[in-house]
Design an enzyme around this catalytic site. Structure first.
Site, PDB file in Angstrom:
ATOM      1  CG  ASP A 121      33.074  37.985  34.080  1.00 16.25           C
ATOM      2  OD1 ASP A 121      32.533  38.381  32.927  1.00 16.25           O
ATOM      3  OD2 ASP A 121      32.428  37.444  34.937  1.00 16.25           O
ATOM      4  CE  LYS A 149      28.389  44.921  36.135  1.00 13.78           C
ATOM      5  NZ  LYS A 149      26.836  44.849  36.411  1.00 13.78           N
ATOM      6  CG  MET A 194      27.395  41.840  43.797  1.00 11.21           C
ATOM      7  SD  MET A 194      26.492  40.632  42.690  1.00 11.21           S
ATOM      8  CE  MET A 194      26.435  39.092  43.525  1.00 11.21           C
TER       9      MET A 194
HETATM   10  N1  SAH Z   1      32.125  34.492  41.367  1.00  9.85           N
HETATM   11  C1  SAH Z   1      32.568  35.784  42.118  1.00  9.85           C
HETATM   12  C2  SAH Z   1      31.435  36.576  42.562  1.00  9.85           C
HETATM   13  C3  SAH Z   1      30.963  37.558  41.556  1.00  9.85           C
HETATM   14  S1  SAH Z   1      29.606  38.622  42.154  1.00  9.85           S
HETATM   15  C4  SAH Z   1      33.239  35.149  43.473  1.00  9.85           C
HETATM   16  O1  SAH Z   1      33.404  33.816  43.711  1.00  9.85           O
HETATM   17  O2  SAH Z   1      33.963  35.921  44.107  1.00  9.85           O
HETATM   18  C5  SAH Z   1      30.730  40.066  42.461  1.00  9.85           C
HETATM   19  C6  SAH Z   1      30.759  40.352  43.710  1.00  9.85           C
HETATM   20  O3  SAH Z   1      32.006  39.722  44.090  1.00  9.85           O
HETATM   21  C7  SAH Z   1      31.359  41.765  43.891  1.00  9.85           C
HETATM   22  O4  SAH Z   1      30.280  42.633  43.938  1.00  9.85           O
HETATM   23  C8  SAH Z   1      32.076  41.715  45.415  1.00  9.85           C
HETATM   24  O5  SAH Z   1      31.116  41.617  46.188  1.00  9.85           O
HETATM   25  C9  SAH Z   1      32.626  40.302  45.296  1.00  9.85           C
HETATM   26  N2  SAH Z   1      34.171  40.460  44.744  1.00  9.85           N
HETATM   27  C10 SAH Z   1      34.710  39.870  43.779  1.00  9.85           C
HETATM   28  N3  SAH Z   1      35.925  39.991  43.808  1.00  9.85           N
HETATM   29  C11 SAH Z   1      36.370  40.629  44.889  1.00  9.85           C
HETATM   30  C12 SAH Z   1      37.514  41.199  45.588  1.00  9.85           C
HETATM   31  N4  SAH Z   1      38.698  41.202  44.827  1.00  9.85           N
HETATM   32  N5  SAH Z   1      37.365  41.623  46.896  1.00  9.85           N
HETATM   33  C13 SAH Z   1      36.067  42.000  47.410  1.00  9.85           C
HETATM   34  N6  SAH Z   1      34.975  41.470  46.933  1.00  9.85           N
HETATM   35  C14 SAH Z   1      35.076  40.989  45.608  1.00  9.85           C
END
Ligand code: SAH
Length: 264
Positions: free
Chosen positions: A42, A64, A184
């Protein structure tokens, strides 16, 4: 018939790659990455995590990046199934934890319905990493009774439309001492702020953390009233976590030292 597939096929493992810092990978995740012959990655997965792959492994980026169209979900699932059925050891690397947003559940359901064996390896979800980055204990006993992980995104979750999320209700929960951790939420922050203000004081502390755990991490603390303006002024964007609640108060003084002009 499904058992035939399960016994002859390679395994598929959904692996949580954590929030970015490769040191936050679990030992299990590293072991799965090392064993993989095919990896579907991803876009929120830090490339540094790929240092653990075999030289011979096939790496397919399916995110993406840079606003390009993402690989369709159906294609990703088809590719995983086809490779597994060929006997490959397939690892699906997902940002954070595979089962916290990010469609891990859908993928597992789909693959299991095809009779394939799916294992899941936890990752540190970005909501937790964001809180730790700020030094915020999400359930600090003096401030919070619990925590709610919620998506601010109106689309992207099949079968659920978070436009239907009733933010004033979440605000009421937060007012009772439940910390909100919003994934998000940056692109819809106007409606999030407006909805929360219906049930929470305008002075409720809020924090935004972008790129938690990565060298480019940035954060800001402010009040709920100033959330939209702060995000705009700081140029904060996705991927970011928004944390709402009194637990953020402790981080305010820290942020004040780091971001003197930015904190109310
Ligand atoms: N499975 C992931 C979430 C996927 S949805 C998890 O457990 O973290 C994608 C969202 O995750 C992004 O829009 C953001 O809100 C958050 N996200 C993912 N990585 C991040 C990071 N390093 N710092 C801040 N937000 C993050």
């Amino acid at each position: 018939m499904t058992t035939t597939h399960a016994s002859s096929a390679g395994r598929i493992t959904l692996v949580g790659a954590g929030p970015g810092d490769p040191e936050l990978l679990t030992v299990k995740a590293v072991r799965a990455i090392r064993a993989a012959t095919v990896l579907l990655v991803d876009d929120l997965v830090n490339d540094a995590v790929l240092r653990y792959t075999r030289k011979s492994a096939r790496i397919v980026h399916v995110g993406k990046r840079g606003g390009c169209t993402s690989t369709p979900q159906a294609f990703i699932e088809k590719l995983m199934a086809a490779e597994a059925l060929k006997g490959e050891r397939v690892v699906r690397l997902k940002g954070g934890d595979p089962f916290v947003f990010g469609r891990g559940g859908e993928e597992a359901d789909h693959l299991r319905a095809l009779g394939l064996q799916v294992d899941v390896v936890n990752g540190i979800t970005s909501g937790l990493a964001a809180a730790t980055a700020l030094g915020v204990p999400l359930t600090h006993r003096e401030h919070a009774h619990g925590v709610i992980f919620v998506t601010g995104h109106a689309r992207g979750h099949t079968g659920s439309d978070s436009a239907a999320l009733h933010w004033p209700t979440l605000a009421a929960a937060a007012a009772q001492g439940l910390t909100l951790v919003i994934y998000m939420g940056v692109s819809t922050v106007e409606s999030v702020q407006q909805g929360l203000l219906a049930g929470l004081g305008a002075d409720t502390p809020v924090a935004v953390v972008q790129h938690a755990s990565l060298p480019q991490q940035r954060q800001a603390c402010c009040t709920l009233r100033e959330l939209v303006a702060t995000i705009a002024r700081e140029g904060l964007g996705s991927p970011a976590i928004i944390i709402v609640g009194d637990v953020v108060r402790g981080a305010m003084s820290l942020a004040q030292q780091e971001l003197p002009a930015r904190v109310a």
